[in-house]
Design an enzyme around this catalytic site. Structure first.
Site: not given
Length: 365
Positions: A72-73, A196
């Site tokens: 996400f980044g 994760d």
């Protein structure tokens, strides 16, 4: 009222006032001064940092400060005035679906938990950039040795290419991650499921101590002893990493701590073999789990990463003796037991820790 009585009353009132003033004076003179911090703490500035602060800290989010990219980044190395040591700034790509939700999940999870083997969150920033666009970032302590992913696979350009993880160090890292999971999964009030677990989310400090990070997919479950139906979270919304996701998530099963244990087991087998679960050698009828299970115990040396048992310049004593081979088999057995297909068959974190400590003892004897 007689003059004598007036004088008595005035004397009493005067005495009380003098006593009160004396008490106040003594109190202020003897009170310990409030201790001021020697330097500002980021923890006290939580959610108060601006885009400009982080822009300056990372040299304008320069590519030369970029240390990694996630789901996400991007993560940048930086430094702040009056804060000792470098920082890591995770800048969320808000154009990516789920990034904003990831930001909230990570801030909520890491803001409530503290453990030696978890990456320490310093502050969260929800601001706007110089163009007036929304900006969200999370600031962590910087881990100078990078990720376990880079160390295991010697990624080109990694600062830790020089490291070769011998067996004892891999056992230490496995223990660090196991302690982190045991803490997350057994909190009395709120269980945290990471969702994760993989090598790129295991970060190493200057002493090669492992810290579990990236809680962007984490889920919180209330109550650790029994999870009611309302506590169960549908795993269909989880977008983890192929190869590490437990099979029950693929079937839409609920998110549970046992899912993390599966991913942890795959991580151990990757540490053992140096092979990713998505390696080209694995196909429909062969997986990393199946390969290791087939090779235990007699053919264990056929699959282990040779760099952890070969002699090094610093230590010429590492040869594959029976003791080492026994430890390799034990390590593989733990990984296989954690990554069994059915959740009920997977090893508990406390048993994992005991087994890893047993290996550690054998290696030091």
């Amino acid at each position: 009222m007689s003059l004598k009585k007036k004088l008595i009353i005035i004397s009493v009132i005067g005495g009380v006032l003098v006593s009160f003033l004396a008490f106040i004076t003594v109190h202020f003179l003897t009170r310990k001064p409030k201790k001021l911090p020697s330097s500002p703490s980021l923890q006290n500035r939580s959610f108060s940092m601006t885009y400009g602060d982080l822009h300056e800290a990372t040299n304008g989010f320069s590519s030369s400060n970029l240390v990694g990219k996630g789901s996400f980044g991007s993560v940048y190395r930086g430094s702040l005035l009056n804060f000792e040591g470098p920082i890591a700034v995770k800048v969320l790509n808000l154009e990516k679906r789920g990034a904003a939700k990831s930001f909230v999940a990570e801030c909520n999870a890491l803001g409530k938990i503290k453990h030696r083997d978890l990456v320490k969150i310093l502050t969260c920033c929800s601001s706007v950039d110089y163009k007036g666009e929304d900006f969200k970032a999370i600031v962590f302590e910087f881990m100078p040795e990078g990720s376990l992913e880079n160390v295991l696979h010697n990624n080109e350009g990694s600062e830790n290419e020089k490291h070769s993880l011998i067996l004892s160090k891999r056992v230490d890292i496995a223990l660090d991650v196991a302690h982190a999971l045991d803490y997350l999964h057994h909190d009395e009030d709120q269980v945290v499921v990471h969702c994760d677990i993989k090598p790129s989310n295991v970060l190493l400090d200057e002493d090669m101590v492992a810290h579990l990070g990236d809680f962007g997919l984490a889920r919180l479950i209330h109550g650790s002893k029994e999870h009611s139906s309302k506590d169960q979270i549908d795993s269909s919304t989880i977008k983890g990493t192929i190869g590490y996701l437990p099979p029950e998530y693929g079937a839409g099963g609920p998110v549970t701590p046992e899912g993390d244990i599966y991913s942890y087991g795959i991580l151990l087998l990757e540490m053992l073999t140096g092979k990713r679960p998505t390696d080209n050698m694995f196909y429909e009828n062969l997986s990393l789990h199946k390969l290791c299970k087939m090779k235990i115990p007699e053919e264990i040396l056929d699959i282990v990463d040779s760099s952890m048992v070969m002699p090094t310049v610093e230590d010429q004593t590492w040869i594959v003796e029976n003791n080492i081979k026994e430890c390799l088999v034990m390590f593989a057995t733990i990984g296989v037991a954690c990554s069994e297909e059915f959740p009920a068959q997977r090893m508990l974190t406390k048993h994992v820790i005991l087994k890893l400590l047993e290996i550690k003892q054998k290696l030091s004897s």
